[in-house]
Every structure is written in structure tokens, then in C-alpha cells.
Design a protein around this motif. Structure first.
Motif, PDB file in Angstrom:
ATOM      1  N   GLN A 107      -9.546   2.749   5.452  1.00  0.00           N
ATOM      2  CA  GLN A 107      -8.758   2.380   4.275  1.00  0.00           C
ATOM      3  C   GLN A 107      -7.935   1.112   4.469  1.00  0.00           C
ATOM      4  OE1 GLN A 107      -6.467   5.722   2.853  1.00  0.00           O
ATOM      5  NE2 GLN A 107      -8.261   7.018   2.577  1.00  0.00           N
ATOM      6  N   TYR A 108      -7.523   0.847   5.706  1.00  0.00           N
ATOM      7  CA  TYR A 108      -6.685  -0.314   5.999  1.00  0.00           C
ATOM      8  C   TYR A 108      -7.276  -1.079   7.176  1.00  0.00           C
ATOM      9  CZ  TYR A 108      -3.490   2.522   3.197  1.00  0.00           C
ATOM     10  OH  TYR A 108      -2.929   3.284   2.205  1.00  0.00           O
ATOM     11  N   SER A 146      -2.948  -5.338   5.598  1.00  0.00           N
ATOM     12  CA  SER A 146      -3.765  -5.088   4.420  1.00  0.00           C
ATOM     13  C   SER A 146      -2.923  -5.235   3.156  1.00  0.00           C
ATOM     14  CB  SER A 146      -4.357  -3.677   4.475  1.00  0.00           C
ATOM     15  OG  SER A 146      -4.927  -3.323   3.234  1.00  0.00           O
ATOM     16  N   ASP A 206      -3.253  -3.671   0.570  1.00  0.00           N
ATOM     17  CA  ASP A 206      -3.133  -2.344  -0.042  1.00  0.00           C
ATOM     18  C   ASP A 206      -2.099  -1.465   0.651  1.00  0.00           C
ATOM     19  OD1 ASP A 206      -5.120  -2.947  -1.888  1.00  0.00           O
ATOM     20  OD2 ASP A 206      -6.721  -2.272  -0.556  1.00  0.00           O
ATOM     21  N   TYR A 207      -1.476  -1.968   1.710  1.00  0.00           N
ATOM     22  CA  TYR A 207      -0.470  -1.213   2.461  1.00  0.00           C
ATOM     23  C   TYR A 207       0.907  -1.627   1.940  1.00  0.00           C
ATOM     24  CZ  TYR A 207       1.438   1.273   6.530  1.00  0.00           C
ATOM     25  OH  TYR A 207       2.092   2.163   7.363  1.00  0.00           O
ATOM     26  N   LEU A 238      -1.947   2.398  13.708  1.00  0.00           N
ATOM     27  CA  LEU A 238      -2.582   1.203  13.160  1.00  0.00           C
ATOM     28  C   LEU A 238      -2.499   0.088  14.198  1.00  0.00           C
ATOM     29  CD1 LEU A 238      -1.111   1.540   9.595  1.00  0.00           C
ATOM     30  CD2 LEU A 238      -3.545   1.304  10.048  1.00  0.00           C
ATOM     31  N   LYS A 265       6.831  -4.293   6.273  1.00  0.00           N
ATOM     32  CA  LYS A 265       5.960  -3.126   6.386  1.00  0.00           C
ATOM     33  C   LYS A 265       6.168  -2.442   7.736  1.00  0.00           C
ATOM     34  CE  LYS A 265       2.255  -5.172   3.572  1.00  0.00           C
ATOM     35  NZ  LYS A 265       0.806  -5.464   3.516  1.00  0.00           N
TER      36      LYS A 265
END
Length: 474
Positions: free
Chosen positions: A280-281, A287, A289-290, A320, A330
Motif C-alpha cells: 500500500q505504501y 508516499s 497516500d500516507y 516502514l 509524517k
């Protein structure tokens, strides 16, 4: 624009007095008026969708438009559609049976708008948790004052435009301002007050509301557990766990706060989580999307949890590894292994991408662990056995229970949402939301013979002698 920068108690009181006056002169809006307002809100959201998504991206730093649409707008539209579909039925008075001594007569419950509703919205879902309560309040026929979070200035600006377009000046007032304005807001004599936020602030809000005996709905948080039974499918569990934990970077009141799994499952579960994250990442926290943490204060709080845990000897793993622990606001998803209960990360609601994993030897130990702690806003159970489901349904008090999934119950327009104990008080969404914002007024209409003259004094007549003998059967 309705959204007005409020910087004094006098301005706040003026806005309150204006809407309070309107509620007194127009206390019962028609069904058609309510429908038009809800349809107007739907239209306004569509009109401002792109500016709204851009504002959310600006306030968070990084929050994909697709994610904002999914977690803010989709469930909000679901609530509007559900209210429009069921409004006629909700508004219809319900007939009630009366005691034989009152007959002939009729009784009903009439659902009267409470009047002026106050809503204090949080920063984590600044659209859904601002406009969502308004849907229920408007459906019930109320006016609303909305205190938005000062942490989302760009979103607040667009919300003000949406509210002005949908409601004009007579229905909803959007209030900005810092914490002092929020404190003054909660001390106003609303006819109902809904607060979404932390348990500690919820206590202050309830104390303030008590000055006027204002009824409150508190949507708080707490530590929502995710319990994995030995029978669970770990690959499926990992996908749903990552979805629920990293949606909005864990800044969700019903995000899984910690995991309880059998000691034999832990290693395999973590490997599955890593694989889901890689899929997903692929760029790690770089990413697009994160999602970012909302501000430096919240990021520092989360980093403090990790530092305290590491200092106490707890193993903390970044799942991650493609990048650093933090970048541009983040924070990578970290797993904490067997963190002690005394640590702040196990005391506070985490509200971010940190996931403690605790293990048990028998599932009864996990049930007991949860039961001994404050009641959570949500409880998640992954199992293939009915007895585990029954154990959670009957043995663990929680605001909501989701079996073999997580988080998705919040977006169900026909399910109530609310906490219990430390996680909240009362509920909204669905019909329960309409009832929350309505006063259930008993109405009795008498007709025909007046039996009161028969049961009035003197009490030594023949009828009272019969009543004295047969009253248990009346």
C-alpha cells in the motif's frame, strides 16, 4: 459568510442571542423546510468539493484527496440520504396506550425540536464531525451553533462558505476562535450540546454545561482494543488492521489503539502487516497516500511516547523501513512489543501511527485485560468462533463492536454511534441522532366522560372502597 472570527465573549453572546431568538419565534420547522435544508447542504458540499479537499490537504500537510473524500464526504452523504429517506417516519408522533382510568382519551409522543444545539467539532475529521451532527440536528428541526477547530483554518473557511450557501443566516452559525472561545462556547445555555474530543476536555465541557443543566452528548475516545482470537485468519486481519490504523494516520477516535493476540500469532501477524504496508505504501512514509500528523505539537507528543518506551527497554520497530521514522510531518507506523501498562502510550489514547502489541496465552486473559480498563469507544474482534463473539457482545461493554473488521461501523448511516463510560455519553447518527436532538413530549388528549369527578374526595364513597379492594388489578 456565516463563519465569523469571534474574538470576544460579547460577540459570541450576540451570535447566541440572535439564533436563540429565532428558535423561539419559529420553534417547529415543517418537514418540507427540513428536507430543503438537507438537500441544500448536499448541493453545497458538491459545489465546494474541490476547494474543500484542497483545504484539507493544506491543513494536514499531506492528506490524499481520495482519502479525504472516503472518510469525510462519503459517510456524510450517507447520513444526509438516510435522513431524507426516513425523516417522515421519524417526525411522525407515536401512539401510546393510556391507563383505563384516563379513558376515553388518546396519548402520543410528539418529537419536538430542542431548540438551539451547540456542536464542538474536533480537528481530526473537521468536515464529517462538523457537518455530520448538523444533519441530525437539522433533521430534528433545530438551529445550530458550530465551534470549529482552530487547527484547520483553511477547512474552516470553506465550511463557512458551505454553511452560508446551504443555510443562510437563520439556521447555522459557524464560530472560530482559540481554546478560550471554545470554553466560553460550552458555557452558553444551549438546549443541547454535542462535543467530540478527548475524555479530559469532555469532563470540562460537561461541567460547563451543568451550569445551565444543558443536556450533553459526549463523543470521546479512549483505547479501543483489537482482539485477535487463535482462530483468526491473520492475513485478512493484517489487511483490515492496517486499513483501520493508518486511515488518517491513526488520528481517528475509533482507530485500533492496541492489539491483543495469542503469543503464537505475533511474529506471523507482524510479517503480514509488513507485507500489507509494502503493497500500500511502496515509498514508505514518503508516499503521497500516507497522511501527515496535523501539527508539530501532536507529532512531538507521539515521538515522546516512543522515546519513553525505548528508554524503559520496550522494543519499538519501524515497520516502514524504506525511509526515516519521520519526514515532513509524517510518522512511520511503529510496533511496540509488550509495552508496560505504566507507560504513557498505554495510558493515553494514542491517536497516531503507533501500535502496541500485547500477547496472551488464553483468550480469557485478553477478555479480562479489556474488562479491567475504561470502557472503549470501539471493540474489534477477529475470530471464527461464535463463543468468542458472544464473549465480546455480552461480557465487554464498549461503544460499538465490530467483528472481523475495524472502523467501518462509523460510516453506517443506520447504526447509532456513541460511547459508554470514559468513551462518551449518548449517541447520534441514524434515528438515534434524530431522537438525541428532539424532546420526546408526551401529549394526552381527553375526551368524553370525566372520571376525575368520580375519584375526587371525599374518599369514603363506594368507588374508593372498590378501588381499595381491587387497585392491584387496575
Amino acid at each position: 459568510m456565516t463563519s465569523t472570527p469571534i474574538d470576544s465573549e460579547a460577540q459570541l453572546n450576540s451570535a447566541f442571542s440572535r439564533l436563540k431568538s429565532v428558535t423561539r419565534t419559529k420553534p417547529y420547522p415543517s418537514e418540507e423546510a427540513r428536507r430543503q435544508l438537507l438537500l441544500g447542504l448536499k448541493t453545497a458540499i458538491l459545489e465546494y468539493e474541490i476547494p474543500l479537499l484542497a483545504a484539507l490537504q493544506q491543513d494536514f500537510g499531506c492528506r490524499a484527496h481520495a482519502e479525504s473524500r472516503l472518510i469525510e464526504l462519503v459517510p456524510l452523504f450517507g447520513e444526509i440520504k438516510h435522513a431524507l429517506k426516513h425523516l417522515h417516519k421519524w417526525m411522525k408522533p407515536t401512539r401510546r396506550a393510556l391507563h383505563i382510568t384516563s379513558l376515553p382519551a388518546s396519548g402520543k409522543v410528539f418529537y419536538q425540536p430542542k431548540g438551539l444545539v451547540g456542536v464542538i467539532a474536533p480537528w481530526n475529521y473537521p468536515v464529517l464531525l462538523s457537518l455530520g451532527p448538523i444533519v441530525g440536528a437539522i433533521a430534528a428541526g433545530n438551529r445550530v451553533m458550530l465551534k470549529v477547530s482552530e487547527f484547520c483554518p483553511a477547512t474552516n473557511k470553506v465550511l463557512g462558505q458551505i454553511v452560508q450557501t446551504a443555510f443562510g443566516d437563520e439556521w447555522v452559525e459557524v464560530i472560530e476562535g482559540e481554546a478560550n472561545i471554545a470554553n466560553q462556547f460550552s458555557q452558553l445555555a444551549f438546549d443541547h450540546l454535542l462535543f467530540t474530543g478527548s475524555t479530559n476536555v469532555g469532563r470540562i465541557v460537561m461541567k460547563n454545561a451543568a451550569q445551565h443543566l444543558t443536556p450533553v452528548t459526549l463523543e470521546l475516545g479512549g483505547k479501543s482494543p483489537l482482539l485477535i482470537a487463535p482462530s483468526a485468519d491473520l492475513a485478512d486481519t493484517a489487511k483490515k488492521l492496517v486499513f483501520a490504523k493508518l486511515m488518517n494516520a491513526g488520528q481517528t477516535c475509533v482507530a485500533p489503539d492496541y492489539v491483543l493476540c495469542h503469543e503464537s500469532q505475533k511474529s506471523e501477524l507482524i510479517e503480514h502487516i509488513k507485507q500489507v504496508l509494502a503493497d500500500q505504501y511502496p515509498q514508505g512514509i514518503a508516499s503521497p497516500d500516507y497522511t501527515s500528523i496535523i501539527n508539530d505539537r501532536q507529532l512531538e507528543r507521539l515521538q515522546g511516547y516512543l522515546e519513553e518506551a525505548k528508554a524503559s527497554g520496550v522494543q519499538c520497530d519501524n515497520l516502514l523501513p524504506q525511509g526515516p521514522d519521520t519526514i515532513e510531518g509524517k510518522l512511520a507506523l511503529h510496533v511496540l512489543h509488550e509495552a508496560e501498562d505504566e507507560l504513557m502510550v498505554m495510558q493515553d489514547e494514542i491517536f497516531g501511527p503507533i501500535l502496541p502489541i500485547q500477547t496472551y496465552q488464553a483468550i480469557d486473559e485478553a477478555f479480562k485485560y479489556i474488562q479491567q480498563r475504561p470502557r472503549p469507544l470501539a471493540m474489534y474482534l477477529f475470530t471464527q468462533h461464535k463463543e468468542d463473539e458472544q464473549g465480546c457482545e455480552q461480557g465487554i461493554a464498549s461503544g460499538g463492536l465490530v467483528i472481523n473488521h475495524a472502523l467501518i461501523h462509523v460510516a453506517q448511516s443506520d447504526l447509532p454511534f456513541g460511547g459508554v463510560g470514559d468513551s462518551g455519553m449518548g449517541a447520534y447518527h441514524a434515528e438515534e441522532g434524530f431522537r438525541t436532538f428532539s424532546h420526546n413530549k408526551a401529549v394526552l388528549r381527553k375526551s368524553g366522560v370525566n372520571l376525575v369527578t368520580l375519584i375526587a374526595p371525599p374518599y369514603d364513597n363506594w368507588l374508593h372502597r372498590i378501588v381499595a379492594k381491587f387497585w392491584p388489578y387496575l
